[in-house]
Design a protein around this motif. Structure first.
Motif, PDB file in Angstrom:
ATOM      1  N   GLN A 282      -4.140   6.282  10.641  1.00 37.31           N
ATOM      2  CA  GLN A 282      -4.237   5.443   9.444  1.00 37.31           C
ATOM      3  C   GLN A 282      -3.264   4.273   9.522  1.00 37.31           C
TER       4      GLN A 282
ATOM      5  N   TRP B  12      -4.286   0.334   9.468  1.00 36.80           N
ATOM      6  CA  TRP B  12      -3.708  -0.632   8.538  1.00 36.80           C
ATOM      7  C   TRP B  12      -3.202  -1.857   9.286  1.00 36.80           C
TER       8      TRP B  12
ATOM      9  N   ALA C  39      -4.160  -5.660   8.420  1.00 34.55           N
ATOM     10  CA  ALA C  39      -3.152  -6.197   7.494  1.00 34.55           C
ATOM     11  C   ALA C  39      -2.969  -7.695   7.662  1.00 34.55           C
TER      12      ALA C  39
ATOM     13  N   PHE D 172       0.844  -1.182   0.000  1.00 33.56           N
ATOM     14  CA  PHE D 172       0.000   0.000   0.000  1.00 33.56           C
ATOM     15  C   PHE D 172       0.882   1.236   0.000  1.00 33.56           C
TER      16      PHE D 172
ATOM     17  N   LEU E 285       3.246  -1.671   3.814  1.00 34.64           N
ATOM     18  CA  LEU E 285       2.729  -0.308   3.787  1.00 34.64           C
ATOM     19  C   LEU E 285       3.903   0.660   3.719  1.00 34.64           C
TER      20      LEU E 285
ATOM     21  N   GLN F  47       0.390   5.440  -0.018  1.00 36.33           N
ATOM     22  CA  GLN F  47      -0.539   6.556   0.116  1.00 36.33           C
ATOM     23  C   GLN F  47      -0.120   7.684  -0.817  1.00 36.33           C
TER      24      GLN F  47
ATOM     25  N   TYR G  22       4.964   3.904   4.726  1.00 36.34           N
ATOM     26  CA  TYR G  22       4.435   4.897   5.657  1.00 36.34           C
ATOM     27  C   TYR G  22       5.122   6.253   5.528  1.00 36.34           C
TER      28      TYR G  22
END
Length: 110
Positions: free
Chosen positions: A17, A21, A25, A7, A31, A9, A33
């Motif tokens: 957030q 996650w 997850a 992921f 992710l 962003q 971050y």
């Protein structure tokens, strides 16, 4: 072969957030971050971010380190170029409920 999702962003990620996650997850999910240079981007006076953005990023970085210490994620960096990194959290398999609770209580007692 298991497929894992990464992921990324488009907007800066918040601490909330990040926590959301982690809660959903699957093991191996990744992710991003933060993208940049976390140490400089969170340092007062050196960061190019607005003060509120810098503070939120600092909270996010602290949360990432705490979740790693709790065994929830692995934290890795991927070099994108000079002084630029992709900071990734990789979800770890969850410990059995009783084991996780026992670990947290042991840490609090110490």
């Amino acid at each position: 072969m298991t497929m894992h999702t990464t992921f990324r962003q488009k907007a800066p990620l918040t601490e909330i957030q990040f926590c959301a996650w982690i809660a959903q997850a699957l093991p191996g999910d990744r992710l991003e971050y933060h993208r940049g240079f976390l140490a400089l981007d969170t340092f007062p006076g050196l960061s190019q971010l607005l003060e509120e953005e810098r503070k939120e990023l600092a909270l996010l970085g602290q949360r990432a380190f705490r979740t790693q210490a709790q065994g929830l994620v692995h934290l890795v960096q991927e070099r994108l170029g000079p002084d630029r990194f992709s900071y990734l959290a990789i979800a770890r398999p969850r410990a059995p409920q009783g084991a996780e609770t026992a670990t947290l209580h042991s840490a609090e007692a110490a």
